[in-house]
Scaffold this motif. Structure first.
Motif, PDB file in Angstrom:
ATOM      1  N   GLU A 127       0.826  -1.208   0.000  1.00 14.74           N
ATOM      2  CA  GLU A 127       0.000   0.000   0.000  1.00 14.74           C
ATOM      3  C   GLU A 127       0.862   1.260   0.000  1.00 14.74           C
ATOM      4  O   GLU A 127       0.569   2.227  -0.710  1.00 14.74           O
ATOM      5  N   GLU A 128       1.951   1.260   0.796  1.00 10.12           N
ATOM      6  CA  GLU A 128       2.845   2.407   0.818  1.00 10.12           C
ATOM      7  C   GLU A 128       3.528   2.610  -0.522  1.00 10.12           C
ATOM      8  O   GLU A 128       3.699   3.741  -0.999  1.00 10.12           O
ATOM      9  N   ALA A 129       3.926   1.510  -1.171  1.00 15.88           N
ATOM     10  CA  ALA A 129       4.569   1.607  -2.486  1.00 15.88           C
ATOM     11  C   ALA A 129       3.599   2.144  -3.525  1.00 15.88           C
ATOM     12  O   ALA A 129       3.977   2.959  -4.386  1.00 15.88           O
ATOM     13  N   ALA A 130       2.329   1.739  -3.429  1.00 15.80           N
ATOM     14  CA  ALA A 130       1.317   2.240  -4.371  1.00 15.80           C
ATOM     15  C   ALA A 130       1.076   3.734  -4.154  1.00 15.80           C
ATOM     16  O   ALA A 130       0.921   4.496  -5.135  1.00 15.80           O
ATOM     17  N   GLU A 131       1.059   4.182  -2.897  1.00 19.12           N
ATOM     18  CA  GLU A 131       0.885   5.614  -2.596  1.00 19.12           C
ATOM     19  C   GLU A 131       2.055   6.434  -3.134  1.00 19.12           C
ATOM     20  O   GLU A 131       1.863   7.524  -3.694  1.00 19.12           O
ATOM     21  N   GLU A 132       3.278   5.923  -2.972  1.00 28.12           N
ATOM     22  CA  GLU A 132       4.453   6.620  -3.472  1.00 28.12           C
ATOM     23  C   GLU A 132       4.424   6.700  -4.997  1.00 28.12           C
ATOM     24  O   GLU A 132       4.843   7.691  -5.585  1.00 28.12           O
ATOM     25  N   ALA A 133       3.974   5.634  -5.631  1.00 30.37           N
ATOM     26  CA  ALA A 133       3.882   5.608  -7.090  1.00 30.37           C
ATOM     27  C   ALA A 133       2.859   6.629  -7.582  1.00 30.37           C
ATOM     28  O   ALA A 133       3.072   7.306  -8.603  1.00 30.37           O
ATOM     29  N   GLU A 134       1.754   6.788  -6.849  1.00 29.79           N
ATOM     30  CA  GLU A 134       0.737   7.787  -7.222  1.00 29.79           C
ATOM     31  C   GLU A 134       1.269   9.208  -7.042  1.00 29.79           C
ATOM     32  O   GLU A 134       0.978  10.084  -7.843  1.00 29.79           O
ATOM     33  N   LYS A 135       2.057   9.412  -5.988  1.00 32.13           N
ATOM     34  CA  LYS A 135       2.610  10.763  -5.735  1.00 32.13           C
ATOM     35  C   LYS A 135       3.632  11.141  -6.813  1.00 32.13           C
ATOM     36  O   LYS A 135       3.699  12.287  -7.229  1.00 32.13           O
ATOM     37  N   SER A 136       4.443  10.179  -7.206  1.00 31.34           N
ATOM     38  CA  SER A 136       5.487  10.471  -8.190  1.00 31.34           C
ATOM     39  C   SER A 136       4.915  10.601  -9.598  1.00 31.34           C
ATOM     40  O   SER A 136       5.497  11.262 -10.450  1.00 31.34           O
ATOM     41  N   ALA A 137       3.776  10.006  -9.865  1.00 33.34           N
ATOM     42  CA  ALA A 137       3.180  10.051 -11.197  1.00 33.34           C
ATOM     43  C   ALA A 137       2.366  11.303 -11.433  1.00 33.34           C
ATOM     44  O   ALA A 137       2.206  12.192 -10.752  1.00 33.34           O
TER      45      ALA A 137
END
Length: 167
Positions: free
Chosen positions: A157-167
């Motif tokens: 879940e944390e990795a998915a949140e980081e991916a959304e922030k960077s995208a």
């Protein structure tokens, strides 16, 4: 339905310690009291037993059927996962994060049920207690330490949140 007996007064000369001669009331049979749910006086239950004891037993029976349907290797895997979850709960408690304290008992009971089913199978196979403990020690040494499923899910879940922030 309800019998009530009152103890006779005790003479003060025989026991000088109590200040009152009243020894108490003894109830011989449980009485029915209204439940708090719904309208008062409509539903009754026994005063000594919890209202949901029948439902809890049914859930335990279902859980035992599920556990008995698993193979021994699957039971071992689930025990390792549950022990990891239990460790995570202890960690949350030590850090003073919010957690449900009832989860400790629930997980310990679930682990115990799984190990009981595992031992039942060993007894059916004719494995005695001493050999069972030896096999258990070998199994514990062979366990590969891995993060519990809740921690893996949290990392994803944390990795998915980081991916959304960077995208």
């Amino acid at each position: 339905m309800l019998s009530l007996s009152i103890a006779t007064p005790i003479p003060k000369s025989s026991l000088p310690l109590p200040k009152s001669g009243f020894a108490g009331i003894q109830l011989n049979q449980t009485c029915l009291v209204p439940t708090l749910r719904g309208r008062p006086g409509t539903a009754y239950r026994s005063a000594g037993a919890p209202a949901s004891s029948v439902v809890m037993m049914a859930k335990k029976d279902e859980e035992l059927k599920e556990i008995r349907g698993l193979t021994t290797d699957e039971i071992n895997e689930q025990v390792v996962d549950l022990k990891g979850e239990l460790f995570m709960l202890r960690l949350q408690k030590s850090v003073r994060n919010e957690f449900k304290s009832s989860e400790f008992r629930r997980m310990r009971k679930k682990i115990a049920r799984m190990l009981t089913v595992k031992r039942e199978r060993e007894v059916e196979e004719g494995i005695n207690k001493r050999l069972s403990r030896k096999l258990d020690r070998q199994w514990k040494k062979s366990i590969v330490v891995r993060p519990p499923p809740s921690l893996i899910k949290l990392r994803e879940e944390e990795a998915a949140e980081e991916a959304e922030k960077s995208a």
